[in-house]
Design a protein around this motif. Structure first.
Motif, PDB file in Angstrom:
ATOM      1  N   VAL A   1       0.833  -1.189   0.000  1.00 34.55           N
ATOM      2  CA  VAL A   1       0.000   0.000   0.000  1.00 34.55           C
ATOM      3  C   VAL A   1       0.874   1.248   0.000  1.00 34.55           C
ATOM      4  O   VAL A   1       1.919   1.294   0.659  1.00 34.55           O
TER       5      VAL A   1
ATOM      6  N   ARG B   1      -1.460  -0.733  -3.763  1.00 32.77           N
ATOM      7  CA  ARG B   1      -2.760  -0.055  -3.638  1.00 32.77           C
ATOM      8  C   ARG B   1      -2.553   1.382  -3.203  1.00 32.77           C
ATOM      9  O   ARG B   1      -1.828   1.655  -2.240  1.00 32.77           O
TER      10      ARG B   1
ATOM     11  N   ALA C   1      -3.460   4.687  -1.345  1.00 30.72           N
ATOM     12  CA  ALA C   1      -4.221   4.985  -0.132  1.00 30.72           C
ATOM     13  C   ALA C   1      -4.127   6.467   0.205  1.00 30.72           C
ATOM     14  O   ALA C   1      -3.880   6.859   1.341  1.00 30.72           O
TER      15      ALA C   1
ATOM     16  N   LEU D   1      -8.278   2.066   3.259  1.00 33.67           N
ATOM     17  CA  LEU D   1      -7.816   0.684   3.137  1.00 33.67           C
ATOM     18  C   LEU D   1      -8.959  -0.278   3.463  1.00 33.67           C
ATOM     19  O   LEU D   1      -9.537  -0.220   4.556  1.00 33.67           O
TER      20      LEU D   1
END
Length: 544
Positions: free
Chosen positions: A35, A74, A76, A49
């Motif tokens: 992340v 990812r 965030a 998240l």
């Protein structure tokens, strides 16, 4: 032109090679997946998240679903959508406008010191009557707590009818029980924190659950829920209310059984069965349920919530963790819709109290006197809901040997006082979070003065140290006495002041009233206070 085209191509390639702000942020490798967050002023911030998947549409009203680790990195940098909820009441000081809502809303946000290592963790559960609210509200920004060395995690959970509906068909699907889906979301979030927070520099063995109002009710539910045992080490309950709770199929205390509420609501919404409810749009069913008078609560189902909260804490079967709990002097000033009507005169007030409280009427009138009826109506309800609960929490935790700390927020400031909102419900939150400049649009604005800043600094310090060590302390401030030591407490009224025996007689009176109602059965103890209270049952040998 050919050279010009080459120049544009080169420039484009160069721009693509330069990382964006999000791409340049810190990347953390977690069990859930990699992340990328944002780094700001020595903090690492990760928003939106996912900690679980909320079953939606045709799978609505199921426990949260564990997610498989995601692939790639990812992003965030932005909050996730808030859980579906009705619009705020116009003009409410708590009103918020949210950019996006979704059934798929189970996300959390993390504020962490950039160099955190085994840092204490606080998981914040927002309030909003289990009907509204969101982890993304600006007042819950965790930067100030993170600068105190605490990792702040704020969570979304399913709300309203989507989060708490019980129904016979759902129970048949769910191993005999239903409801409590929003509470199970909170449990899932705690599991995610336990599994992943070390990657962000947090200590999974030092997690404090914290919340205000419905968030504090959720804290008590989690303390009572077997599924949450071992997922947290401490608890903070701000303005909690230990009211009687609907049971799945029975009615021990006069509340309508939760399954019966669900069946009734199904008909009110124009559906004949669960299939019809699941076919409805999430927003439409949420609004229609609220308009039909549906009020979400946890369900005493024997599994997720084994019994009434009051029983669990009496038996010492709650999580035996250190607790910090308290309430505000003006709780009901911003919640007047909960209050009984103010009697026309002193004689009417006194007569009603004597008729309803019997042999405890003198004690009630001493605590809530007739010489200021309007104020007594507010403080009587305040104590029956919030004051009694706060003192009961620290009493019961002390009884199981857990360090327990009581507070009383008795602070006002010009804008709040001018609106007759001195010490109103939730007014302590901006001070605890260090976010006096991040309150909602209609919130009475907190002035930028040394007094307000000093109070916020003190409260921020006490809360952060409790998350670290289980004992609240703040540099240059009074020592906060344990409740067990002569019923010690801390008042925040412009500055912290330690004391003993808060509001003498308040806890004993309300405990006696609730005890008699519980002993008799068939009588709820929610908002039936003062001039609208049902006649008090006679004294029972089980009640001191």
């Amino acid at each position: 032109m050919k050279n010009l085209s080459k120049g544009f191509a080169a420039a484009a390639a160069l721009l693509m090679a330069v990382p964006t702000a999000a791409q340049a942020g810190p990347v953390v490798d977690t069990p859930a997946g990699r992340v990328r967050g944002v780094e700001q002023a020595g903090l690492r911030i990760f928003k939106g998240l996912p900690y679980a998947a909320a079953p939606i549409g045709w799978r609505r009203w199921k426990p949260p679903v564990a997610l498989k680790p995601w692939q790639g990195v990812r992003d965030a940098a932005a909050f996730g959508p808030v859980c579906v909820q009705p619009k705020s009441r116009p003009g409410s000081i708590y009103a918020e406008t949210y950019p996006a809502m979704s059934e798929d809303c189970l996300s959390l946000n993390i504020w962490a010191p950039a160099k955190a290592a085994k840092a204490p963790v606080m998981v914040w559960i927002h309030g909003g009557s289990l009907t509204g609210g969101a982890s993304s509200e600006t007042m819950y920004d965790g930067a100030a707590l993170a600068r105190q060395g605490v990792i702040l995690v704020s969570i979304n959970y399913r709300l309203g009818v989507l989060g708490y509906l019980a129904h016979p068909e759902l129970s048949r699907e769910g191993q005999g029980v239903s409801g409590n889906y929003g509470l199970l979301d909170q449990v899932a979030a705690l599991h995610w924190v336990k599994a992943n927070i070390a990657a962000f520099g947090g200590d999974p063995a030092n997690v404090t659950i914290a919340g205000e109002s419905a968030g504090a009710l959720s804290v008590m539910y989690l303390m009572a829920a077997p599924q949450a045992r071992g997922l947290f080490a401490k608890a903070i309950a701000q303005s909690a209310y230990m009211i009687s709770t609907p049971e799945l199929r029975s009615s021990s205390f006069g509340d309508i059984p939760a399954e019966l509420i669900g069946t009734y609501l199904t008909g009110k919404l124009g559906a004949t069965d669960l299939r019809g409810l699941r076919a409805m749009d999430a927003g439409a069913i949420t609004d229609a349920a609220a308009n039909a008078g549906y009020v979400p609560f946890g369900t005493v189902d024997g599994k997720v919530l084994p019994q009434q909260l009051a029983v669990t804490f009496d038996l010492g079967q709650q999580a035996p963790v250190p607790i910090l709990a308290g309430f505000n002097s003006g709780e009901i000033r911003s919640l007047r819709f909960l209050a009984p009507p103010v009697p026309a005169d002193v004689a009417h007030y006194s007569a009603e109290i004597r008729a309803r409280y019997g042999d405890l009427a003198d004690a009630y009138l001493k605590q809530y006197p007739a010489n200021n009826v309007a104020e007594s109506v507010l403080t009587g309800l305040r104590d029956a809901l919030y004051g009694w609960t706060a003192e009961r929490l620290v009493t019961k935790q002390a009884a199981v040997g857990a360090p327990s700390f009581l507070y009383y927020f008795d602070h006002g400031y010009p804008a709040a006082n001018a609106a007759d909102l001195y010490g109103f419900h939730a007014s302590e939150i901006p001070y605890v979070f260090g976010n006096a400049d991040k309150t909602p649009e209609f919130w009475p604005k907190i002035p930028t003065t040394p007094t307000e800043q000093a109070l916020s600094d003190a409260m921020l310090g006490y809360w952060a140290s409790f998350a670290r060590e289980g004992v609240p302390s703040a540099a240059g401030q009074p020592r906060w006495p344990r409740y067990a030591a002569n019923r010690g407490y801390m008042t925040f009224d412009g500055m912290p002041r330690a004391g003993t025996h808060l509001l003498p007689g308040m806890y004993e009176l309300n405990e006696a009233v609730v005890c008699r109602r519980r002993a008799k059965g068939g009588v709820p103890w929610n908002w039936n206070v003062g001039v609208i209270a049902p006649p008090l049952p006679p004294k029972d040998a089980r009640c001191t």
